[in-house]
Each structure stands twice: as C-alpha cells, then as structure tokens.
Design a protein around this motif. Structure first.
Motif, PDB file in Angstrom:
ATOM      1  N   THR A 180      -4.316  -0.714  -7.332  1.00 48.98           N
ATOM      2  CA  THR A 180      -4.258  -0.642  -8.720  1.00 48.98           C
ATOM      3  C   THR A 180      -3.539   0.451  -9.098  1.00 48.98           C
ATOM      4  OG1 THR A 180      -5.949  -2.227  -9.486  1.00 48.98           O
ATOM      5  CG2 THR A 180      -5.349  -0.710 -10.872  1.00 48.98           C
ATOM      6  N   TYR A 181      -2.456   0.505  -9.710  1.00 52.32           N
ATOM      7  CA  TYR A 181      -1.776   1.702 -10.339  1.00 52.32           C
ATOM      8  C   TYR A 181      -1.357   1.535 -11.705  1.00 52.32           C
ATOM      9  CZ  TYR A 181       0.066   2.887  -5.424  1.00 52.32           C
ATOM     10  OH  TYR A 181       0.232   3.244  -3.998  1.00 52.32           O
ATOM     11  N   MET A 182      -1.921   2.393 -12.582  1.00 51.61           N
ATOM     12  CA  MET A 182      -1.735   2.628 -13.883  1.00 51.61           C
ATOM     13  C   MET A 182      -2.369   1.202 -14.414  1.00 51.61           C
ATOM     14  SD  MET A 182      -1.126   5.670 -14.206  1.00 51.61           S
ATOM     15  CE  MET A 182      -0.895   5.630 -15.887  1.00 51.61           C
ATOM     16  N   GLY A 183      -3.496   0.856 -14.023  1.00 48.95           N
ATOM     17  CA  GLY A 183      -4.131  -0.659 -14.424  1.00 48.95           C
ATOM     18  C   GLY A 183      -3.437  -1.668 -14.213  1.00 48.95           C
ATOM     19  N   SER A 210      -8.615   0.493  -5.742  1.00 44.85           N
ATOM     20  CA  SER A 210      -8.535   1.741  -6.579  1.00 44.85           C
ATOM     21  C   SER A 210      -9.175   3.203  -6.466  1.00 44.85           C
ATOM     22  CB  SER A 210      -8.190   1.201  -8.105  1.00 44.85           C
ATOM     23  OG  SER A 210      -9.325   1.153  -8.778  1.00 44.85           O
ATOM     24  N   HIS A 235      -4.436   3.184   1.947  1.00 45.14           N
ATOM     25  CA  HIS A 235      -5.975   2.726   1.492  1.00 45.14           C
ATOM     26  C   HIS A 235      -5.886   1.181   1.354  1.00 45.14           C
ATOM     27  CE1 HIS A 235      -5.794   7.086   0.317  1.00 45.14           C
ATOM     28  NE2 HIS A 235      -7.000   7.090   0.750  1.00 45.14           N
ATOM     29  N   THR A 236      -5.018   0.730   0.614  1.00 48.59           N
ATOM     30  CA  THR A 236      -5.133  -0.767   0.590  1.00 48.59           C
ATOM     31  C   THR A 236      -4.570  -1.376   2.017  1.00 48.59           C
ATOM     32  OG1 THR A 236      -4.360  -0.531  -1.901  1.00 48.59           O
ATOM     33  CG2 THR A 236      -4.278  -2.805  -1.002  1.00 48.59           C
ATOM     34  N   SER A 269     -10.966   4.446  -8.814  1.00 46.55           N
ATOM     35  CA  SER A 269     -12.440   4.539  -9.808  1.00 46.55           C
ATOM     36  C   SER A 269     -13.138   3.172  -9.229  1.00 46.55           C
ATOM     37  CB  SER A 269     -12.082   4.248 -11.385  1.00 46.55           C
ATOM     38  OG  SER A 269     -11.438   5.623 -11.626  1.00 46.55           O
ATOM     39  N   SER A 324       0.803  -1.135   0.060  1.00 48.15           N
ATOM     40  CA  SER A 324       0.043   0.095   0.015  1.00 48.15           C
ATOM     41  C   SER A 324       0.829   1.148   0.083  1.00 48.15           C
ATOM     42  CB  SER A 324      -0.907   0.021   1.260  1.00 48.15           C
ATOM     43  OG  SER A 324      -1.654   1.195   1.134  1.00 48.15           O
TER      44      SER A 324
HETATM   45  C1  LIG Z   1       0.803   5.980  -9.767  1.00 46.18           C
HETATM   46  C2  LIG Z   1      -0.968   5.837  -9.402  1.00 46.18           C
HETATM   47  C3  LIG Z   1      -1.546   5.243 -10.302  1.00 46.18           C
HETATM   48  C4  LIG Z   1      -2.872   5.120 -10.170  1.00 46.18           C
HETATM   49  N1  LIG Z   1      -3.440   4.125 -11.187  1.00 46.18           N
HETATM   50  C5  LIG Z   1      -4.762   4.039 -10.845  1.00 46.18           C
HETATM   51  C6  LIG Z   1      -5.681   3.303 -12.147  1.00 46.18           C
HETATM   52  O1  LIG Z   1      -5.099   2.684 -12.894  1.00 46.18           O
HETATM   53  N2  LIG Z   1      -6.962   3.017 -11.452  1.00 46.18           N
HETATM   54  C7  LIG Z   1      -7.587   3.599 -10.541  1.00 46.18           C
HETATM   55  O2  LIG Z   1      -8.627   3.314 -10.451  1.00 46.18           O
HETATM   56  N3  LIG Z   1      -6.889   4.279  -9.906  1.00 46.18           N
HETATM   57  C8  LIG Z   1      -5.670   4.411  -9.826  1.00 46.18           C
HETATM   58  N4  LIG Z   1      -4.828   5.175  -8.818  1.00 46.18           N
HETATM   59  C9  LIG Z   1      -5.481   5.400  -7.689  1.00 46.18           C
HETATM   60  C10 LIG Z   1      -5.040   4.538  -6.657  1.00 46.18           C
HETATM   61  O3  LIG Z   1      -5.501   3.260  -7.036  1.00 46.18           O
HETATM   62  C11 LIG Z   1      -5.903   4.909  -5.362  1.00 46.18           C
HETATM   63  O4  LIG Z   1      -5.498   5.972  -4.700  1.00 46.18           O
HETATM   64  C12 LIG Z   1      -5.763   3.889  -4.115  1.00 46.18           C
HETATM   65  O5  LIG Z   1      -6.336   4.037  -2.905  1.00 46.18           O
HETATM   66  C13 LIG Z   1      -4.177   3.810  -3.847  1.00 46.18           C
HETATM   67  O6  LIG Z   1      -3.865   2.795  -2.879  1.00 46.18           O
HETATM   68  P1  LIG Z   1      -2.859   2.914  -1.742  1.00 46.18           P
HETATM   69  O7  LIG Z   1      -3.391   3.899  -0.691  1.00 46.18           O
HETATM   70  O8  LIG Z   1      -3.158   1.796  -0.883  1.00 46.18           O
HETATM   71  O9  LIG Z   1      -1.651   3.116  -2.153  1.00 46.18           O
HETATM   72  C14 LIG Z   1      -3.609   5.353  -8.950  1.00 46.18           C
HETATM   73  C15 LIG Z   1      -2.819   6.158  -7.947  1.00 46.18           C
HETATM   74  C16 LIG Z   1      -1.292   6.166  -8.013  1.00 46.18           C
HETATM   75  C17 LIG Z   1      -0.623   6.988  -7.237  1.00 46.18           C
END
Ligand SMILES: Cc1cc2nc3c(=O)[nH]c(=O)nc-3n(C[C@H](O)[C@H](O)[C@H](O)COP(=O)(O)O)c2cc1C
Length: 196
Positions: free
Chosen positions: A65-68, A101, A14-15, A103, A10
């Motif tokens: 999910t980062y960049m799909g 993620s 959030h994760t 969305s 994470s």
């Molecule tokens: C580098 C990056 C890429 C992301 N790509 C996506 C994506 O492809 N689809 C999506 O729905 N959200 C995307 N997000 C939003 C994150 O998935 C979302 O903020 C998530 O809660 C982050 O989880 P974390 O707090 O555990 O890191 C992205 C965020 C970041 C920082």
C-alpha cells in the motif's frame, strides 16, 4: 492439477517476503501447482507471462500500500489486463488479494478493495480471507496475533518502516500469510473439482 498464480509487486522487498509465505502456504496443498509472477514483468498487454495467468484456475494479487492505494506498478499491471478483459480471459477464475504496509491500518483496506474490484471487472470469483481477527480483546496477545490488522476481504500485513525485509513483517504476520495462501489454494482446488 489445479493451477494457481500469485502476481505481486514489491518496491523494497517487504511485500515480496509476504508473497514468499503466501506461496509457502499454497504449495503445501497437494494437487495444486503454483507460479509466482512479478507485476513488473506484466506492464504491457503485449509482453510478459500472460499465458501463465490465462492458464491459471486462480490468481492471488499482491501489492504494497503506497499512499493509501496499490502501487503504480501494480496499477499498470491491472490496466494492462484490460486486453484480457475484452475476451473474458479471467472470467470464473478464483481471485484473492494481499497487501502490506507500514502502519497497522495504513489504508490497506483501499488496496484490497481495488483488487476486489479488479476481480469483479474480470468476472472472477472473489475469495475473502475471513480469518478471525487475532487482536480485538483485552486478552489478545499483540505479538502472537494472527490476522492482527483484522482484514476479512483479503490479507493485510505490516512492515515496520525502519526495518529491512528480513526483519519485518514479524513471525505472526508471516504465519498468517501462509494460512491465507493455504486457504486460497484449497478454495481454488475445490472450485476446480466442482467443475469436473
Ligand atoms: C511511496 C510510499 C507510500 C507509502 N504509503 C503508505 C501508506 O499509505 N500506508 C502505510 O501504512 N504505509 C505506506 N508506506 C509504507 C510501505 O507500505 C511499507 O514500507 C511497505 O512495507 C513497502 O512494501 P515493499 O517493501 O514491498 O515496497 C508507503 C511507502 C512508500 C515508499
């Protein structure tokens, strides 16, 4: 005692929140002990709590999910598991996965598929989530819907990108996470009992 591990990454918390609730659900199953590990600590084949994963009967993977796709930290963990792959160390363990993620869809399916393929590479037994989608009729209540994103092969939750982890994902997604954790713990327990 059935041994279950969660290994997750994470970047922004959030994760991690989802992982906490998956863990809460799993811990509610009697006869199952749980270890929660960070992929950050498993970035090379030589260092980190690999022994805990070797001893587990089931492993739940988690990544934002980062960049799909799954995050680079999760991918590095996955690649570092190739040493384990060489000696079939995770063969026949239960595997499952969750992703979170921004969305509602957000290409989360791709991350879950990556985890399922990782499990397949290791010869693990993939356990899906399989919960009914909670938001797919005109009568559905969006705010209260479990499995709102409607993934079946694993758990997919949503964190609104302008809110901190103590505010998002919402209550329904966190309840769904607990249900998912409980299901995978029960499946792993049955798998172990069946081997006896
Ligand atoms: C580098 C990056 C890429 C992301 N790509 C996506 C994506 O492809 N689809 C999506 O729905 N959200 C995307 N997000 C939003 C994150 O998935 C979302 O903020 C998530 O809660 C982050 O989880 P974390 O707090 O555990 O890191 C992205 C965020 C970041 C920082």
């Amino acid at each position: 005692m059935t041994k279950l591990s969660i290994v997750y990454h994470s970047g922004y918390g959030h994760t991690a929140k989802v992982a906490e609730h998956v863990a809460k659900g799993a811990r509610g199953v009697t006869g199952v002990s749980l270890d929660v590990l960070k992929a950050d600590d498993l970035q090379t084949a030589e260092e980190g709590p690999w022994d805990t994963l070797a001893a587990a009967d089931g492993i739940i993977f988690g990544s934002p999910t980062y960049m799909g796709a799954s995050s680079s930290v999760f991918r590095k963990f996955a690649e570092s598991s190739s040493k384990t792959w060489m000696n079939g160390g995770w063969r026949d363990k239960i595997a499952a996965g969750f992703t979170n993620s921004g969305s509602l869809a957000g290409d989360k399916l791709n991350t879950l598929q990556e985890m399922m393929i990782l499990a397949g590479q290791h010869g693990m037994i993939w356990a899906n989530y399989g919960a009914f989608p909670g938001y797919n009729t005109s009568k559905s209540d969006f705010g209260a819907a479990w499995n709102r994103a409607g993934h079946m092969i694993g758990l997919g939750t949503q964190s609104l990108t302008d809110l901190p982890a103590d505010e998002t994902p919402d209550k329904a997604d966190l309840s769904t996470s607990e249900d998912f954790g409980q299901r995978i713990a029960e499946i792993t327990k049955r798998w172990v009992a069946g081997k006896a």
